[in-house]
Enzyme design. Structure first.
Site, PDB file in Angstrom:
ATOM      1  N   GLU A 157       0.017 -14.782  -3.825  1.00  0.00           N
ATOM      2  CA  GLU A 157       0.461 -14.321  -2.516  1.00  0.00           C
ATOM      3  C   GLU A 157      -0.508 -14.774  -1.421  1.00  0.00           C
ATOM      4  O   GLU A 157      -1.340 -15.655  -1.621  1.00  0.00           O
ATOM      5  CB  GLU A 157       0.578 -12.797  -2.538  1.00  0.00           C
ATOM      6  CG  GLU A 157      -0.723 -12.093  -2.960  1.00  0.00           C
ATOM      7  CD  GLU A 157      -0.675 -10.599  -2.755  1.00  0.00           C
ATOM      8  OE1 GLU A 157      -0.389 -10.179  -1.610  1.00  0.00           O
ATOM      9  OE2 GLU A 157      -0.936  -9.863  -3.734  1.00  0.00           O
ATOM     10  N   ASP A 213       1.249   0.232  -9.426  1.00  0.00           N
ATOM     11  CA  ASP A 213       0.184  -0.698  -9.778  1.00  0.00           C
ATOM     12  C   ASP A 213      -1.070  -0.276  -9.041  1.00  0.00           C
ATOM     13  O   ASP A 213      -1.030   0.159  -7.892  1.00  0.00           O
ATOM     14  CB  ASP A 213       0.568  -2.140  -9.460  1.00  0.00           C
ATOM     15  CG  ASP A 213       0.766  -2.425  -7.983  1.00  0.00           C
ATOM     16  OD1 ASP A 213      -0.187  -2.881  -7.326  1.00  0.00           O
ATOM     17  OD2 ASP A 213       1.884  -2.206  -7.480  1.00  0.00           O
ATOM     18  N   ASP A 222      -0.457 -12.581  -9.837  1.00  0.00           N
ATOM     19  CA  ASP A 222      -0.333 -12.121  -8.448  1.00  0.00           C
ATOM     20  C   ASP A 222      -0.615 -13.324  -7.557  1.00  0.00           C
ATOM     21  O   ASP A 222      -1.755 -13.752  -7.407  1.00  0.00           O
ATOM     22  CB  ASP A 222      -1.327 -10.985  -8.206  1.00  0.00           C
ATOM     23  CG  ASP A 222      -1.167 -10.338  -6.831  1.00  0.00           C
ATOM     24  OD1 ASP A 222      -0.602 -10.990  -5.925  1.00  0.00           O
ATOM     25  OD2 ASP A 222      -1.620  -9.193  -6.663  1.00  0.00           O
TER      26      ASP A 222
END
Length: 450
Positions: A101, A10, A99
């Site tokens: 986090e 990624d 995403d």
């Protein structure tokens, strides 16, 4: 590199000049590209990275970096889709990624906006609701729930390791620091395994290095139809240990709520991240089919079909169970009636097996017949037992719940002298061996009470 699975990478704007052919030659077969962050940033290299990975043959997709205290999940999902976060079932597009986090701007104030602590200054419930808002919007816009990329420690700390996210595929980040095939713990509240593991942020591949937890064919099926590698593994293992199913008669298929199934000559196997893989076969399967399969009120199976020493069969589901005997047929057990039956010891208790499905009257009352009686429920009375015997026979003679007594308000009570009684909405029934069963109601009952 781990010695299993399919390699991938990624990248973001921090890797402006990726040699995609080199990455392919190193074994990478899929790529994720950062498309957006919050509702204020897009990756200016996105188009070249997204197309560059595809030009060498990779399956590629887009990811969005969430800033949940900046704007709503729905707002950021729309921003993501408008800036590259789409999906199509063409076999070459990975599902979109959320995403979610550590806060990269922890305790910082930028342009007057305070970004909060590592959990963005939000509670576990608020963060969970934000994810669902994002996920539901993505599903409505693209037809796919997003993959959740996260770190187990952060997810557990900030969201409290909740259940209910198993239909979102998991991409877990964990850097073991030495050669290993072990990604470590996953957030067990919602997942038992991961679909993708980000095992390094420092190579060998460009950007971050990842591995798909399965075969290339499984990766292609995941891209095309959303089938997680864990589903393939579980279904394959169960089928191998269950020769009675016969040969497969369908491909592995995705279903409602993130479930997966595969048909066989003599039944099928169903899998979800929260229930695991279970066989559906025979008379129990026929009854489940009549309820609408996994889209019906019972949901997915949570056990295989069980056969008791007396030949009776049963199977548990997310929202209840089905029971079958040769004399009763297959019957559904669900809801408040099931709870009351459980309190009596299930089929081993005094009522035995159900002989009817749960019935709902026009007034909302519920009831279910059993080998040795019945259970009745109303919002006012709760669930009450009506076991076979003289009290139930006397109530039947009055017209059951449609008669003058109405629904039972207590279970049958037995006095020390052996006398029995049961309360009803409009009176009671009393029985002794010498008097038989008699109704007590109205003004005579009031005088007797006095």
């Amino acid at each position: 590199m781990p010695t299993f699975g399919v390699q991938g990478l990624d990248v973001s704007g921090h890797q402006p000049n990726v040699d995609w052919q080199q990455q392919w030659n190193m074994g990478a077969r899929f790529a994720y590209v950062k498309a957006s962050e919050g509702n204020y940033f897009t990756n200016d290299k996105f188009n070249s990275q997204y197309q560059g990975s595809r030009n060498v043959g990779m399956i590629r997709g887009a990811y969005h970096f969430a800033i949940p205290n900046w704007s709503s999940g729905a707002d950021q999902a729309r921003y993501f889709v408008a800036n590259g976060g789409g999906w199509s079932a063409d076999g070459s597009t990975m599902p979109p990624v959320l995403d979610f986090e550590f806060n990269p701007y922890e305790n910082r104030t930028i342009n007057g906006f305070y970004f909060g602590n590592t959990c963005y200054g939000m509670s576990a419930a608020q963060l969970g609701s934000w994810v669902r808002d994002f996920g539901n919007t993505m599903q409505s816009l693209t037809g796919r729930l997003p993959v959740i990329y996260t770190n187990t420690n952060w997810w557990n700390q900030c969201l409290g390791n909740p259940s209910g996210f198993g239909d979102y595929p998991l991409w877990v980040a964990a850097y073991p620091g030495s050669p290993t095939n072990n990604a470590g713990a996953v957030p067990t509240g919602s997942w038992s395994n991961y679909s993708i593991w980000q095992y390094s942020s420092t190579g060998p591949l460009a950007g971050d290095s990842n591995v798909w937890n399965g075969t290339y064919d499984e990766l292609s099926a995941f891209a095309r139809a959303g089938i997680p590698s864990a589903a393939f593994k579980a279904i394959t293992a169960l089928a191998a240990s269950s020769p009675e199913l016969g040969k497969a008669v369908s491909n592995v298929r995705s279903g409602p709520k993130g479930g997966v199934s595969q048909g066989y000559e003599n039944g099928a196997i169903y899998w979800t991240a929260s229930t695991g893989a279970h066989i559906s076969a025979g008379v129990i399967r026929d009854a489940w089919a009549a309820q609408g399969w996994e889209s019906g009120p019972l949901g997915y199976p949570t056990t295989d079909v069980r056969t008791a020493p007396n030949g009776a069969k049963s199977q548990g589901y997310e929202n209840g169970a089905i029971y079958w005997t040769a004399s009763t047929g297959a019957r559904i057990s669900i809801g408040v009636i099931r709870d009351a039956w459980a309190a009596q010891g299930w089929e081993s208790g005094p009522l035995g097996y159900p002989t009817t499905d749960v019935r709902t009257a026009p007034n909302g009352a519920k009831s279910q017949g059993y080998e040795n009686g019945a259970i009745y429920w109303t919002a006012a009375t709760g669930a009450q037992l009506s076991p076979n015997g003289p009290i139930r026979s006397a109530w039947a003679a009055q017209g059951w719940e449609s008669g003058p007594l109405g629904y039972p308000t207590t279970d049958v009570r037995t006095a020390p002298n052996g006398a029995k009684s049961q309360g009803y909405e409009n009176g009671a029934i009393y029985w002794t061996a010498s008097t038989g069963a008699h109704v007590s109601a109205g003004v005579i009952r009031d005088a007797w009470a006095a």
